[in-house]
Each structure stands twice: as C-alpha cells, then as structure tokens.
Design an enzyme around this catalytic site. Structure first.
Site, mmCIF file in Angstrom:
data_model
loop_
_atom_site.group_PDB
_atom_site.id
_atom_site.type_symbol
_atom_site.label_atom_id
_atom_site.label_comp_id
_atom_site.label_asym_id
_atom_site.label_seq_id
_atom_site.Cartn_x
_atom_site.Cartn_y
_atom_site.Cartn_z
ATOM 1 C CB THR A 219 0.597 -11.760 14.618
ATOM 2 O OG1 THR A 219 1.389 -12.814 15.157
ATOM 3 C CG2 THR A 219 -0.599 -12.355 13.917
ATOM 4 C CB THR B 294 -0.912 0.008 1.253
ATOM 5 O OG1 THR B 294 -1.745 -1.135 1.187
ATOM 6 C CG2 THR B 294 -1.778 1.239 1.315
ATOM 7 C CG ASP C 92 -1.612 -6.679 -2.586
ATOM 8 O OD1 ASP C 92 -2.497 -5.827 -2.566
ATOM 9 O OD2 ASP C 92 -1.459 -7.516 -1.661
ATOM 10 C CB SER C 93 2.663 -8.162 0.778
ATOM 11 O OG SER C 93 1.616 -8.161 1.697
ATOM 12 C CB SER C 94 -2.097 -10.909 -1.306
ATOM 13 O OG SER C 94 -2.630 -10.033 -0.360
ATOM 14 C CD GLN D 136 -7.177 -22.717 17.364
ATOM 15 O OE1 GLN D 136 -8.071 -21.991 17.772
ATOM 16 N NE2 GLN D 136 -7.403 -23.884 16.822
HETATM 17 N N1 ASP Z 1 -2.664 -5.497 0.387
HETATM 18 C C1 ASP Z 1 -1.567 -4.681 0.843
HETATM 19 C C2 ASP Z 1 -0.293 -5.528 0.816
HETATM 20 O O1 ASP Z 1 -0.086 -6.284 1.714
HETATM 21 C C3 ASP Z 1 -1.821 -4.144 2.202
HETATM 22 C C4 ASP Z 1 -0.725 -3.268 2.754
HETATM 23 O O2 ASP Z 1 0.248 -2.963 2.129
HETATM 24 O O3 ASP Z 1 -0.858 -2.843 3.906
HETATM 25 O O4 ASP Z 1 0.476 -5.424 -0.112
#
Ligand code: ASP
Length: 343
Positions: A167, A15, A59-61, A280
């Site tokens: 986390t 982001t 995007d880090s996903s 958990q």
């Molecule tokens: N979806 C974004 C990512 O992880 C969220 C962020 O950067 O905070 O790349």
C-alpha cells in the site's frame, strides 16, 4: 561463454521520468530515451537491457484496466526471450497495478518488478537511480539457472515487497510503501539479502504462463465511518450492474449493528452482489465472529477478505468477475489465496 541475463524495462510513466513544465510549474512525463540517458550507470550492469515504452507515458493517476492489459501483453510477447521484467510506474497507483498484474499473470515464474520514485531522475537528490538499478539487479538474480524471484514484486527504498501486499503510505517520504501483512522479500544493503522463506515457490516443472486480460470494472469500495447514513449505503449497494463491493470495515472486520444497515446488506446479497469484508486497518486481519459486531456479517455469508489489502481486493474482484466466476464459487475462490495475496 555464459549467456547474459536479459531484462526488459517497461516504461509506463510516473515521476521517475518526469520533467518540470516551466510554463505551468507542473511535472509531466517525458520520453524513455531521455530517462535512460540520465542513468549512465546502467551500462555497468552485468545483464542485457532492453526497453519498451508506452507511446504516451502517463501519470499513474490515469492508470486503468486497459493499461494493465497492455502491460500484460508486453510481458506475454517478450516472456520467452527475457529472464525478468522491470516496470517503471508512478507510485500513486503502483500497488493497484502490481496487484492486478499478479492476478493477470497466472503461472508466472519470472520476476516482474514494479518500481518508480518520489523525485524525477534528473533531480540531484533523486531516489530513482537506486530504485531502478537495484530493481534490475534483483530481476537478474538467478540460482541454479532459475530466477530467484518468480512473482510480481514492488521495489522501493531498499526493499522488495510482494506487489499484491503493498500500500502506498506516504506521499513525501522515500519510504513510500508498506507491506504490513507480509515481510519484505529482499532487502538491499551492502549485500542483497534474499528472504527465501517469504518468496512464492514455483514447482521445477512449472505450467506455462497464462495471461488474463479481462478485468471487469463493475466493482466499488465503501469505507465505513461513524455516522454513515442509510441514504449513502442504500445508493451504493443499489448501483445498477454493480457486481462486487469491497466493504472497508473497522478493526477485525466490525460494522455497526443498526437494523437498517444489516437489512441493506442482506437485500444486496440476496440480489447477487458479492460483498467482501476488508479491514480499514493497514495491518492485521478480518476475523468475523470475534466480536458481536461482526457475528451478523458472518451469518450473512459476507466474503472474508482476511488480511488482503483494498488494492488487492479490488483487483482480485475485477479478475474473478472478468473470468466469469459467479455465484457461490466467487466466495470460495475469493477466500482462497491465489498469488500469496492473503493468508
Ligand atoms: N503522480 C505520480 C504518479 O503516480 C507520482 C509518482 O510517480 O510517484 O504517476
């Protein structure tokens, strides 16, 4: 004249460097030069800044072990000529990446600080500027000619944490991360307050950096819930070629006592699957044998994840498997703290 501290910025995406695509309304990554242009304050910092960027910021996903190896390679190639590294990264998987890099960079004695933001750098209320500027200042901290931070950290909203203890806990708040089992290493207020006692301490004559780029992805996570059935457990434990399973248990490492469940685990362990007991709960530790419901797991020789996070457990398993660690040694090494990731 004293040489200025040199910090390398590694821009992976997230982001922090995103802009709105007005045709879709979604945020997408833009380039490093644009990002830097948005922070004229960087010129006022008393250190030399250089930057490297992923060709296509992500995007880090979309983060994966290949990208981790790329970050590790960039650090390796620029290690000698820089005093510290700041990795700009999306917050979604930042705790995984910080954990992974902590294992990949053996004998690290310079700061590698992960940071990002919840709002893009161009946004009026952005948290990106503070996060980035303070991360650089922390990476540049030196005492007696040595970096103050000599480990992988994660800086967000006024706190530097040990990366492999964090986390992501909130998708909206600026305070997006927590490190419930290890206190912050540095806190930012009027002054930067360094908690020296909580930092990893490296010997004066540290060994040379060793970079491990092999991460084995034959790992899975199984989170228990009341009502989980045998079909589900059996399917996961019997995934072809699975090498390690992070079993997210209840509380202090407890699991159901149903005979079918215990038998499934026993069979999988017999076949050579490494099963790691991780709680958990966001805070606290596994303590097998404390309750009757974990006594059997202890007898079965489940690996004790103690107070490790799931993020650190996943990446530690990938790292050990990647290094070819097998058999009983896997349990012994997993239960040993390697980078301050567990007690
Ligand atoms: N979806 C974004 C990512 O992880 C969220 C962020 O950067 O905070 O790349």
């Amino acid at each position: 004249m004293e040489k200025k501290t040199s910090i390398l910025l590694i821009y992976t995406g997230g982001t922090i460097g995103m802009v709105k695509d007005y045709s879709t309304g979604a945020l997408r990554a833009f380039n490093f030069e644009e990002l830097i242009k948005n922070i004229p304050e960087l010129d006022q910092l008393d250190c030399t800044l250089k930057g490297v960027s992923f060709k296509e910021p992500i995007d880090s996903s979309n983060m994966n072990p290949q990208y981790w190896a790329l970050i590790a390679s960039i650090i390796e190639a620029n290690y000698e000529e820089n005093d510290g590294f700041v990795v700009l990264h999306g917050s979604d998987t930042m705790s995984y990446s910080a954990s992974a890099l902590s294992f990949m960079l053996e004998n690290l004695d310079k700061p590698v600080i992960f940071t990002g933001s919840q709002l893009p750098i161009g946004d009026l209320r952005t948290d990106a500027k503070e996060n980035l500027i303070t991360s650089i200042e922390i990476a540049a901290l030196q005492e007696k000619g040595r970096p103050v931070v000599q480990e992988v950290g994660l800086y967000f909203e006024y706190k530097l944490y040990r990366g492999n203890r964090t986390t992501k806990i909130n998708a909206e708040h600026f305070e997006a991360f927590a490190s419930l089992n290890h206190p912050p290493l540095v806190e930012s207020g009027v002054h930067l307050k360094v908690h020296h006692n909580y930092l990893v301490k490296k010997p004066l004559k540290n060994k040379s950096l060793v970079v491990h780029k092999e991460m084995d992805d034959r790992v899975a996570v199984l989170k228990l819930f009341p009502g989980i059935n045998q079909e589900v457990v059996h399917a996961i434990l019997n995934i072809a070629n699975l090498k390690a399973l992070i079993l997210e248990t209840y509380g202090a490492g407890n699991a159901p006592m149903d005979e079918w469940f215990l038998q499934e685990l026993k069979m999988a362990i017999k076949k050579g699957l490494h099963i790691i007991n991780v709680t958990q709960c966001s805070g606290g530790s596994v303590f097998m044998g404390h309750y009757e419901t974990s006594e059997k797991l202890k007898e079965m020789q489940l690996i004790n994840g103690k107070d490790i996070t799931t993020e650190a457990a996943v990446t530690k398993a990938m790292y050990l498997l990647g290094a070819g660690v097998q058999g009983k040694l896997f349990k012994t090494i997993f239960e040993t703290p390697l980078r301050g990731e567990m007690l």
